[in-house]
Design an enzyme around this catalytic site. Structure first.
Site, mmCIF file in Angstrom:
data_model
loop_
_atom_site.group_PDB
_atom_site.id
_atom_site.type_symbol
_atom_site.label_atom_id
_atom_site.label_comp_id
_atom_site.label_asym_id
_atom_site.label_seq_id
_atom_site.Cartn_x
_atom_site.Cartn_y
_atom_site.Cartn_z
ATOM 1 N N ASP A 94 8.187 1.288 10.190
ATOM 2 C CA ASP A 94 8.364 2.412 11.095
ATOM 3 C C ASP A 94 7.665 1.740 12.401
ATOM 4 O O ASP A 94 6.929 2.481 12.749
ATOM 5 C CB ASP A 94 8.136 3.561 10.788
ATOM 6 C CG ASP A 94 8.470 4.762 11.786
ATOM 7 O OD1 ASP A 94 9.205 4.248 12.614
ATOM 8 O OD2 ASP A 94 8.440 5.908 11.493
ATOM 9 N N ALA A 95 8.481 0.765 13.019
ATOM 10 C CA ALA A 95 7.898 0.220 13.956
ATOM 11 C C ALA A 95 8.589 0.662 15.555
ATOM 12 O O ALA A 95 8.211 0.340 16.702
ATOM 13 C CB ALA A 95 7.820 -1.371 14.005
ATOM 14 N N LYS A 96 9.774 0.851 15.387
ATOM 15 C CA LYS A 96 10.605 1.515 16.720
ATOM 16 C C LYS A 96 10.526 0.308 17.659
ATOM 17 O O LYS A 96 10.460 0.691 18.834
ATOM 18 C CB LYS A 96 9.997 2.719 17.149
ATOM 19 C CG LYS A 96 10.010 3.931 16.242
ATOM 20 C CD LYS A 96 9.659 5.140 16.719
ATOM 21 C CE LYS A 96 9.753 6.325 15.826
ATOM 22 N NZ LYS A 96 8.834 6.097 14.604
ATOM 23 N N ARG A 97 10.753 -0.707 17.559
ATOM 24 C CA ARG A 97 10.822 -2.089 18.208
ATOM 25 C C ARG A 97 12.287 -1.871 18.933
ATOM 26 O O ARG A 97 13.069 -1.115 18.634
ATOM 27 C CB ARG A 97 10.721 -3.464 17.757
ATOM 28 C CG ARG A 97 9.208 -3.396 16.694
ATOM 29 C CD ARG A 97 8.092 -3.481 17.894
ATOM 30 N NE ARG A 97 6.885 -3.933 17.285
ATOM 31 C CZ ARG A 97 6.103 -3.034 17.002
ATOM 32 N NH1 ARG A 97 6.065 -1.979 17.203
ATOM 33 N NH2 ARG A 97 4.825 -3.654 16.368
#
Length: 271
Positions: A94-97
């Site tokens: 869950d990095a939301k890059r």
């Protein structure tokens, strides 16, 4: 991991539970702080106690980045442990890059090749050329923010642009991108009434659904409107499971909370 393999695990375990591994050293049991790697020690105990009840784990990378190099090392050890001991588990970074061109490719390489996650979350604001580099990786999944569960979601996502809500335009546009079959989507559980419309646009895609539990989302409502013939849902719970207790029994307490959700899921899958 393919979506077919993920669906098989859901049927086998009678669960579509995803557990968020969001480790805050201020919240874990105090005795773990004496360990050489308290973050990994906490994660390992949670995994050992709950792996049979869930089909996915989702570490939010912010909770590891916040501790610098030792946090990144703990994240690496956690995913290595999962991949070696429980390869059937679907792993989500869950990095939301989200950035354009070669930068997105490097983000994808970091999470897909170095850490060996099965999937990563991304933000679509920069459009096609920020997402397609992630989609190019075979048997890896890109989980795109669609309609989130936070208060600020209404700032942009539900605004009407040219007669249609923006999140619907994002969903429809994403279907035209190269390798879009590798897309999954984040849809918050607190927006359960939106799931029916979302399913008319992406009927077959997996949806990662945060917000059940601590944020107040209702599992039954999400399933009523969001489930498809392959289930197509990963229901995430983080704080409600992993911080069920701050005492020595924390892993057992987490398992009990996970079992509660898994039992509800089993009843939905086998009414």
């Amino acid at each position: 991991m393919t979506t077919q393999q993920l669906t098989q695990q859901i049927k086998k375990k009678k669960s579509f539970l995803c557990i968020g591994l969001d480790v805050d050293l201020n919240k874990i049991p105090k005795h773990l702080l004496k360990e050489e790697d308290p973050i990994f020690s906490f994660n390992k105990a949670i995994i050992d106690a709950t792996h049979h009840l869930c089909v996915a784990y989702k570490p939010n990378t912010a909770f590891y980045e916040a501790y610098g190099l030792k946090g990144w090392k703990a994240l690496g050890k956690t995913i290595l442990y999962l991949n070696e001991k429980h390869p059937e588990i679907f792993t989500i970074a869950d990095a939301k890059r989200g950035d354009i061109g070669n930068t997105s490719t490097m983000y994808a390489k970091a999470f897909f090749e170095d850490f060996e996650f099965d999937s990563v979350t991304v933000a679509p604001y920069m459009g096609k050329d920020s997402i397609e580099p992630f989609l190019a990786f075979e048997n890896k999944h890109t989980i795109m923010l669609a309609l989130t569960s936070n208060e600020g979601a209404f700032d942009f996502q539900t605004k009407t642009v040219e007669g249609k809500e923006l999140y619907k335009q994002v969903l429809e546009t994403s279907k035209s991108w190269k390798n879009s079959e590798n897309l999954m989507y984040v849809v918050g559980a607190t927006k359960a009434e939106y799931f029916a419309d979302i399913r008319t646009i992406i009927p077959n895609s997996f949806l990662l659904v945060p917000g059940v539990g601590a944020q107040g989302g209702n599992l039954q409502d999400v399933c009523k409107y969001g489930m498809n013939d392959k289930v197509g849902l990963l229901i995430n719970s983080s704080r409600g499971i992993i911080y069920a207790s701050q005492n020595d029994d924390f892993a057992q307490a987490a398992a009990e909370k996970a079992k509660e959700l898994q039992s509800q899921m089993k009843a939905i899958l086998n009414p």
